[in-house]
Design a protein around this motif. Structure first.
Motif, PDB file in Angstrom:
ATOM      1  N   ARG D   2       0.764  -1.195  -0.123  1.00 37.13           N
ATOM      2  CA  ARG D   2      -0.123   0.159  -0.003  1.00 37.13           C
ATOM      3  C   ARG D   2       0.888   1.223   0.082  1.00 37.13           C
ATOM      4  O   ARG D   2       1.862   1.294   0.665  1.00 37.13           O
ATOM      5  CB  ARG D   2      -0.702  -0.018   1.181  1.00 37.13           C
ATOM      6  CG  ARG D   2      -1.893   1.164   1.323  1.00 37.13           C
ATOM      7  CD  ARG D   2      -2.681   1.221   2.526  1.00 37.13           C
ATOM      8  NE  ARG D   2      -3.294   2.486   2.551  1.00 37.13           N
ATOM      9  CZ  ARG D   2      -3.828   3.095   3.403  1.00 37.13           C
ATOM     10  NH1 ARG D   2      -3.752   2.254   4.550  1.00 37.13           N
ATOM     11  NH2 ARG D   2      -4.482   4.187   3.496  1.00 37.13           N
ATOM     12  N   LYS D   3       0.449   2.154  -0.850  1.00 43.02           N
ATOM     13  CA  LYS D   3       1.251   3.502  -0.938  1.00 43.02           C
ATOM     14  C   LYS D   3       0.542   4.295   0.066  1.00 43.02           C
ATOM     15  O   LYS D   3      -0.487   4.417   0.183  1.00 43.02           O
ATOM     16  CB  LYS D   3       1.420   4.047  -2.576  1.00 43.02           C
ATOM     17  CG  LYS D   3       1.838   3.063  -3.312  1.00 43.02           C
ATOM     18  CD  LYS D   3       1.868   3.838  -4.844  1.00 43.02           C
ATOM     19  CE  LYS D   3       2.194   2.991  -6.049  1.00 43.02           C
ATOM     20  NZ  LYS D   3       3.496   2.552  -6.137  1.00 43.02           N
ATOM     21  N   ILE D   4       1.502   5.371   0.506  1.00 43.09           N
ATOM     22  CA  ILE D   4       0.922   6.410   1.184  1.00 43.09           C
ATOM     23  C   ILE D   4       0.019   7.432   0.325  1.00 43.09           C
ATOM     24  O   ILE D   4       0.468   7.930  -0.775  1.00 43.09           O
ATOM     25  CB  ILE D   4       2.096   7.275   1.780  1.00 43.09           C
ATOM     26  CG1 ILE D   4       2.829   6.433   2.874  1.00 43.09           C
ATOM     27  CG2 ILE D   4       1.601   8.566   2.407  1.00 43.09           C
ATOM     28  CD1 ILE D   4       4.109   6.897   3.696  1.00 43.09           C
ATOM     29  N   MET D   5      -1.013   7.783   0.903  1.00 43.17           N
ATOM     30  CA  MET D   5      -2.091   8.620   0.096  1.00 43.17           C
ATOM     31  C   MET D   5      -2.294   9.604   1.065  1.00 43.17           C
ATOM     32  O   MET D   5      -2.716   9.770   2.166  1.00 43.17           O
ATOM     33  CB  MET D   5      -3.380   7.627  -0.181  1.00 43.17           C
ATOM     34  CG  MET D   5      -3.839   8.326  -1.418  1.00 43.17           C
ATOM     35  SD  MET D   5      -4.650   7.219  -2.716  1.00 43.17           S
ATOM     36  CE  MET D   5      -5.639   6.194  -1.458  1.00 43.17           C
ATOM     37  N   ILE D   6      -2.072  10.848   0.325  1.00 39.38           N
ATOM     38  CA  ILE D   6      -2.297  12.226   1.093  1.00 39.38           C
ATOM     39  C   ILE D   6      -3.544  12.876   0.442  1.00 39.38           C
ATOM     40  O   ILE D   6      -3.670  13.108  -0.725  1.00 39.38           O
ATOM     41  CB  ILE D   6      -1.331  13.274   1.077  1.00 39.38           C
ATOM     42  CG1 ILE D   6       0.013  12.400   1.736  1.00 39.38           C
ATOM     43  CG2 ILE D   6      -1.500  14.421   1.862  1.00 39.38           C
ATOM     44  CD1 ILE D   6       0.080  11.907   3.072  1.00 39.38           C
ATOM     45  N   GLY D   7      -4.701  13.187   1.214  1.00 40.23           N
ATOM     46  CA  GLY D   7      -5.795  13.839   0.643  1.00 40.23           C
ATOM     47  C   GLY D   7      -5.887  15.309   0.606  1.00 40.23           C
ATOM     48  O   GLY D   7      -5.518  15.839   1.695  1.00 40.23           O
TER      49      GLY D   7
END
Lengths: 165, 165, 165, 165
Positions: D2-7
């Motif tokens: 899982r990649k880091i995801m920034i909203g």
């Protein structure tokens, strides 16, 4: 105290005349039993006919609408749950129903029967659509109940509710 | 620019060995084509095998999780969409897929095929489950495509994408 | 015919004694008016107190539950809508309410007030939380109505319903 | 993996010129860090500007659309998640983000900040809107982080990700 709620699912504009007659009778019998009727809430097909049947007996009708407002709602719906989430609302229909009755068949109805099985809910199939019976009994031996009349469907629902207690 | 995304749906813990092998191969071929793979994201059955297959070819994998956090996610998922909405997320799976491939069959998969038809999406059925083929072709004549191998499934997807343009 | 439904939103376990008393009184007055009460349905805080108040006057109570079954439901809920979608159900709460009353404040309640504004629904704020009043009136001049008592809140709701016709 | 995801959340058509410039810079910096950018996906305001900024640095962009198809999608979105569930999708936005950055403020953004707090997610507020700062810090002392520049926001995100490990 939470009331017993029975879901009647079936085609909208694609409903046959038999589907609509069965749905009307289901709604009537559900109301007579004192159960709340849950449908998809729209002004079409099985949803509309079942709700109209329930109102003849002064039943209470809940409609879970796919739309974000109440346009297209059946006149026979008392309680409108406006989801704004399209057919994802089909999962709410089955989770909120103590027993699901599928009256007729179509893509939307098939999704509801499948989601009900996924949620371990009993489903009564009121249809003479042979492929539906074979398919859904192949998915689940013990949660699918076949029947041919609204009266028999309601007897089955009653037994299922009694067995649960 | 929006990338083409192909959904591979199928049983989780109920997947057969054949389902998992087909799913792995589907994932591999989807990645080879440069398409993004979309699955239900969990660490089980078809979802997990398809994602693992795509990663062998350095593909990009999206998992639409039913849970409210990332517990139970497949190690082969790159992009986790955490919905917290249970099987209502099945509708997102099909709306977000350019084409849906059903690999094997079960209640969850059946709901996805039905929701895809409801949304007018083409569905490729990769299964030898006879009742599924009969049922879904009875629901839709022109959106259901039957096939028996991952390679044939991918050829069909390619034709469907080309025809759409 | 669709019944008028008034949503009462507020903190669960974080509710103050004043919040719960106000919620009880709101539920009572909503039932007296013949409106249906909609809440988040859980056995806690404002949801539970409002539903209990409505039942004292034999009102009809709808609970939109975040959970996938009816565990944790308030005893005073008649109609349980089981969404299984966590706090995404907050959007259903506001879409289904003719007017939203926020009784007290917390993160969940704030999301409901904001979603109501987004959906162009009028919101009556019954709270002495100064930051809430300043914030929400800064987001919307014409959809936020401030009040300090349940009775005044119900008068406002009545005016909003009348103006709408 | 899982990649880091920034909203990055913020107003659509109501975004100010400063909001859009900040959003573009946030997108650029997020891509530089190798994180995936998540937005609401539409071709407007903060969503569009952040996605465009990320693409300048060859970042990967995910858009969680409220609509049931991809009309109105930003050209700078790579992965379109089509929810068909309106603003209920705001809950998916925050559940899927490792950290949420609110860039500017409006009713939709407010719902996302509130839902993030409800889900125990850290939120970085990049706004000079005084009422927002006071309101959200009154709701949560330890999950709201105030900042005044995109660079400072990204430093905060980095610290939050590091602290989590």
């Amino acid at each position: 105290m939470r009331k017993i709620m029975i879901g009647v699912m079936g085609p909208g504009t694609g409903a046959s005349e038999t589907d609509r007659q069965n749905a009307f009778e289901l709604g009537r019998l559900i109301a007579q039993k004192g159960w709340v009727l849950l449908t998809g809430g729209r002004d079409a097909g099985v949803m509309d006919a079942a709700s109209a049947g329930a109102k003849v007996e002064n039943g209470l009708t809940v409609g879970i609408l796919p739309t974000a407002d109440d346009r297209g709602i059946s006149d026979a719906v008392d309680i409108a749950i406006i989801t704004g989430m399209g057919n994802a609302r089909n999962n709410i229909n089955v989770l909120s129903s103590d027993v699901v009755i599928a009256c007729g068949m179509g893509a939307g109805t098939a999704s509801e029967v499948a989601l009900a099985l996924k949620a371990n809910k009993p489903v009564v199939l009121l249809t003479d659509h042979q492929e539906s019976k074979l398919f859904f009994t192949s998915l689940s031996k013990d949660k699918i109940f076949l029947t041919t009349s609204p009266e028999a469907a309601i007897r089955l629902v009653n037994e299922l509710l009694t067995a649960r207690r």
